[in-house]
Scaffold this active site. Structure first.
Site, PDB file in Angstrom:
ATOM      1  N   HIS A  66     111.653 -18.523 -58.515  1.00  0.00           N
ATOM      2  CA  HIS A  66     112.001 -19.217 -57.134  1.00  0.00           C
ATOM      3  C   HIS A  66     112.528 -17.982 -55.937  1.00  0.00           C
ATOM      4  CE1 HIS A  66     112.966 -23.391 -58.303  1.00  0.00           C
ATOM      5  NE2 HIS A  66     113.124 -22.777 -59.410  1.00  0.00           N
ATOM      6  N   LYS A  97     121.071 -24.204 -43.718  1.00  0.00           N
ATOM      7  CA  LYS A  97     120.650 -23.412 -45.097  1.00  0.00           C
ATOM      8  C   LYS A  97     121.826 -22.465 -45.250  1.00  0.00           C
ATOM      9  CE  LYS A  97     116.807 -22.189 -42.922  1.00  0.00           C
ATOM     10  NZ  LYS A  97     115.706 -22.766 -43.684  1.00  0.00           N
ATOM     11  N   ARG A  98     121.953 -21.926 -46.476  1.00  0.00           N
ATOM     12  CA  ARG A  98     122.681 -20.895 -47.008  1.00  0.00           C
ATOM     13  C   ARG A  98     122.448 -19.764 -45.832  1.00  0.00           C
ATOM     14  NH1 ARG A  98     125.184 -21.164 -51.963  1.00  0.00           N
ATOM     15  NH2 ARG A  98     126.083 -18.988 -51.245  1.00  0.00           N
ATOM     16  N   LYS A 138     117.100 -15.089 -44.028  1.00  0.00           N
ATOM     17  CA  LYS A 138     116.805 -16.445 -43.252  1.00  0.00           C
ATOM     18  C   LYS A 138     117.117 -16.241 -41.824  1.00  0.00           C
ATOM     19  CE  LYS A 138     118.422 -18.874 -47.285  1.00  0.00           C
ATOM     20  NZ  LYS A 138     117.122 -19.785 -47.843  1.00  0.00           N
ATOM     21  N   THR A 192     112.720 -25.954 -48.565  1.00  0.00           N
ATOM     22  CA  THR A 192     112.515 -27.360 -48.714  1.00  0.00           C
ATOM     23  C   THR A 192     113.501 -28.219 -47.642  1.00  0.00           C
ATOM     24  OG1 THR A 192     114.570 -27.297 -50.419  1.00  0.00           O
ATOM     25  CG2 THR A 192     112.581 -27.492 -51.158  1.00  0.00           C
ATOM     26  N   LYS A 251     112.220 -31.858 -45.395  1.00  0.00           N
ATOM     27  CA  LYS A 251     113.310 -32.744 -44.905  1.00  0.00           C
ATOM     28  C   LYS A 251     113.044 -32.954 -43.538  1.00  0.00           C
ATOM     29  CE  LYS A 251     115.731 -31.421 -49.040  1.00  0.00           C
ATOM     30  NZ  LYS A 251     116.751 -30.431 -49.610  1.00  0.00           N
TER      31      LYS A 251
END
Ligand code: 26W
Length: 833
Positions: free
Chosen positions: A368, A563-564, A569, A671, A675
């Site tokens: 992952h 998100k985290r 990110k 993911t 969504k």
């Protein structure tokens, strides 16, 4: 018996059993449960009591479905898949259970004024947050799809007492507090008193040929707690079996009998702490002994469980690989490879070679992340102390594997060193480490990444040597999300609209969304689509007003990054844009600017300083921007605390713009991107993870892609990237960065963000924020222009939804079932809710 046949026999059986108590209307059943299970009645019951009573009604039906499913799987001698994962980020169970049981609409009519509404009742349920982020939520979506597709399947994990911490924001900063999700009881779990296994630790191991004797020092009991995962449009269910650690019952009696209760309690804690708490880190390996114990604890219990089920059914392990597929969700359960070998060879007397042959056919592994700090390794000294027998097994696997490598590439010592299961620590005994990814690859017949880009990079970079050795093992399985939770249950407005236009079947066949393409230009549909979105925005604005005290304009563009919090990110890039936008507005540059609400949510690992700084900066910026009357109508910023499954269910349907802005090559898939798009948000994103496949599906005109791609990122890094030059040469960027560095947003402590500034400007800007900044800001301007043309925006948003069919977790699981697990899926009948 063919699957079709047993589906029908199950279904008929189900009708026969369910017709007993459920003949009564739901209201009567709830009253009955209120009395018998909660010991109260309708006159005095509050929301929480109603929640428990309603859950009991669902529980009873789930229990029946579970029994029937097990019966059918046994009768059919089914091949099963076991999904091993340290994390299952389930969220709430009620809405999903009611939908699967076809009780949702009835329940809504039962809960009417003056009593609590169904929503109020459902909100009493705490989230089961037994996971960190993407990997854990993926496991939960997968269980939903496995059940829905009728796969004989089990999830195995840890029954943490404390899951992901609850986050609150105090003075702009993250504060963590423990979250005991089960509290005194959960109506959704079934303790299996009869199902427990002993797990050993420590001691010593002596080898003699294939076989070895392990004299463990400690033992702990693993007790099973089951969650029934209902399928949709089918009576079939999947099982999530979680293990709780307990002291072996006979052990603490000594201290107890002598009245030394404190010693007895300490003793108990020493065992039970194994399953106490989830490690709240989603990208760096903790490397701690307790974590290794957690991993082995749940893996050993699960393996024993799998083998005992197989033994019951066949009385032999010769056909194990024909009947059992075991999937490793990242390397966290990789010790399972050694544990299966130990059980087969030491406990059940199989020959090493026969056991190894089965083992390789049984396991498969998903990677992952490519981030080097996330790749799990364990010190050999630690592994030796905690799991001495497994260390011997790993050495032997490695020995035989390296023999094979030598045969294929004689004399390539460097290759052997690179692929070895043991990092030799440059000859220092104490630095030797076991590489869990290598163990997973050598022990598996299938290895996959989670998006096309990620799978490609995986075989080109971290696993290049293995891909050369075993090219046939490497595959891609692009992630997906369950359309039941992430559209049908969380976005009732859009769902109703879809039902009207394309029928209800999209819940089980997401490709039906294609049918929307023909109405993308339909003005009436566009209007209804926009109205549904606006309702969702109002609902979120309401929540934000209550929880954060910021009032968002529902007509502004809801720009969402959830998100985290992690440097790769690049939430900080988003913040740079916020500040740039703020500066421009202060300069009077308002032409072509759409009103925006920029929404952040996400947790930072408790020890991750830079991530916590980012949260604080977001809140500091929000405090300045939201209180400036000059800009208030055009710009708002909100950080929504305690991001988790339930908060996501509120945010996803309300977003207009989805921020997927990781440095190209770093986000394995994402993911949340799926969504958000599924709920009609447009994406602004880099060529990273599944963003690329989203672009392929929705069309390049309907997504905002910007920034350096993977090849350009590599080239930049190679030629010597100089962020300070970008800082010096771009006055707009410089102004934003100087405001951060100069304490504009932290007037009480001007040096607060000095480290953040330095990280970007002077210490190399590892994730290349400054390199992508200009294109990002320019692309954001194009977003504004489109938003100011609502019909065009609506059309593109509809085309986003239309293109999401392939991102159903049902598609992903079908791929795994066909290609990796070799399991037949069961065709569904009926329509899921
Ligand atoms: C050992 C510490 C640790 C814990 C968790 C290391 C790494 C992890 C996970 C692999 C991190 C994770 O959740 N990865 C995410 O997995 C998602 C599902 O495949 C992807 O969509 C995300 O891109 C990826 O970051």
């Amino acid at each position: 018996m063919a699957y079709e046949t047993y589906y029908w026999s199950t279904s008929l059986m189900s009708k026969a059993i369910e017709s007993q108590p459920d003949g009564e209307p739901l209201r009567a059943q709830i009253d009955h449960k209120l009395l018998c299970q909660v010991a109260t009645d309708r006159d005095v019951a509050g929301k929480a009591e109603y929640y428990h009573a309603l859950a009991q009604v669902a529980r009873e039906q789930l229990a029946r479905r579970w029994v029937e499913t097990q019966h059918a799987d046994r009768a059919n001698k089914a091949r099963r898949v076991y999904y091993l994962s340290m994390e299952f980020l389930i969220g709430r169970a009620m809405n999903n259970a009611l939908s699967a049981l076809d009780l949702r609409e009835q329940a809504a009519t039962v809960f009417t004024p003056p009593g609590p509404s169904l929503n109020e009742v459902m909100e009493c349920e705490p989230d089961a947050a037994l996971g960190n982020g993407g990997l854990g939520r993926l496991a939960a979506c997968f269980l939903d799809s496995m059940a829905t597709l009728g796969l004989p399947s089990w999830g195995y994990g840890v029954r943490y007492e404390y899951g992901m911490f609850a986050q609150s924001i105090v003075n702009g900063q993250q504060v963590e507090k423990p979250e005991a999700w089960v509290q005194d009881r959960s109506p959704w779990e079934f303790p299996r008193a009869g199902r427990h296994h002993t797990v050993h630790f420590g001691g010593s191991a002596e080898h003699s040929g294939d076989w070895a004797e392990w004299h463990p020092a400690d033992s702990v009991e693993a007790k099973a707690f089951d969650h029934v995962i209902p399928g949709h449009g089918t009576d079939r269910v999947s099982t999530l079996r979680l293990w709780k650690a307990a002291a072996p019952s006979e052990i603490d009696l000594g201290a107890f009998n002598t009245g030394d209760y404190q010693r007895a309690a300490e003793f108990k804690n020493r065992f039970e702490n194994i399953s106490w708490v989830l490690y709240p880190n989603d990208s760096t390996s903790a490397g701690r002994e307790l974590r290794l114990r957690q991993e082995y604890f749940f893996v050993s219990a699960s393996m024993q469980d799998i083998l005992s089920r197989h033994d019951d059914e066949y009385g032999s392990f010769d056909n194990l690989a024909d009947k059992v597929a075991i999937h490793l969700n990242d390397t966290h359960p990789a010790i399972g490879v050694a544990e299966l070998m130990r059980l087969l060879v030491d406990e059940h007397g199989l020959k090493w070679n026969a056991a190894w042959e089965q083992c390789r056919r049984i396991f498969s592994y998903t990677n992952h992340t490519l981030m080097p700090e996330a790749l799990e390794t364990w010190k050999v000294t630690l592994m030796q102390r905690v799991l001495p027998r497994h260390m011997l097994i790993i050495y032997r696997i490695n020995h035989e594997f390296l023999d094979e490598v030598v045969r294929l590439y004689p004399g390539d010592i460097d290759l052997m060193r690179r692929v070895s299961l043991i990092d030799d620590g440059n000859g220092h005994e104490k630095d030797k480490r076991v590489r869990m990814a290598h163990l997973s690859i050598v022990g598996s017949h299938r290895i996959n990444g989670v998006s096309q880009l990620h799978s490609d990079l995986m075989v080109q970079t971290i696993f290049a040597d293995f891909a050369r050795l075993y090219p046939e093992r490497f595959h891609n399985k692009t992630n997906g999300v369950t359309p039941r939770r992430w559209l049908a249950q969380s976005n009732l407005g859009l769902s109703a609209l879809l039902d009207e236009r394309i029928g209800k079947e999209w819940r089980l066949d997401l490709d039906r969304l294609e049918g929307l393409r023909s109405v993308a230009d339909d003005a009436a549909f566009g209007k209804a689509f926009a109205a549904a979105k606006r309702d969702n925005k109002l609902r979120l604005a309401d929540y934000v007003a209550r929880e954060v005290g910021v009032s968002l304009n529902p007509d502004s563009l809801f720009d969402v990054q959830v998100k985290r919090i992690h440097e790769y990110k690049r939430q900080l890039l988003n913040v740079l844009h916020v500040i740039t936008r703020y500066n421009a507005l202060l300069n009077g540059e308002t032409a072509g600017v759409a009103p925006r609400s920029i929404i952040f949510a996400g947790k930072a690992a408790s020890s991750y300083h830079m991530a916590k700084q980012v949260i604080r900066l977001i809140n500091d910026v929000a405090a300045v921007v939201n209180n400036d009357p000059r800009t208030r109508d055009l710009l708002q910023v909100a950080f929504i605390p305690n991001y988790g499954v339930s908060v996501a269910e509120l945010i996803m349907p309300a977003a207009n713009l989805s921020e997927q802005i990781s440095t190209a090559g770093t986000e394995a898939s994402g993911t949340g991107n799926m969504k958000l798009s599924l709920n009609g948000a447009l994406t602004i994103g880099t060529e990273d993870g599944a963003n690329i496949e989203i672009r392929d599906q929705v069309g390049a005109d309907n997504i905002f892609i910007f920034g350096n791609n993977t090849a350009q990122v590599a080239a930049l890094r190679q030629t010597g990237y100089q962020p300070s030059e970008l800082y010096q040469n771009d006055p707009v960027l410089k102004e934003a960065l100087d405001k951060i560095d100069g304490g504009f947003f932290s007037p009480g402590e001007r040096s607060r963000y000095h480290d953040v500034f330095n990280c970007l400007v002077h210490y190399g800007d590892h994730y290349l924020l400054l390199a992508d900044y200009a294109d990002y800001v320019a692309t954001q301007a194009r977003v504004d222009a489109l938003y100011l043309t609502p019909a065009e925006w609506q059309r593109k948003a509809i085309l986003n939804v239309a293109g999401m069919g392939t991102f159903s977790a049902d598609r992903t699981i079908r791929d795994y079932a066909d290609d990796t697990w070799k399991l037949q899926t069961l065709t569904n009948r009926g329509t899921a809710q």
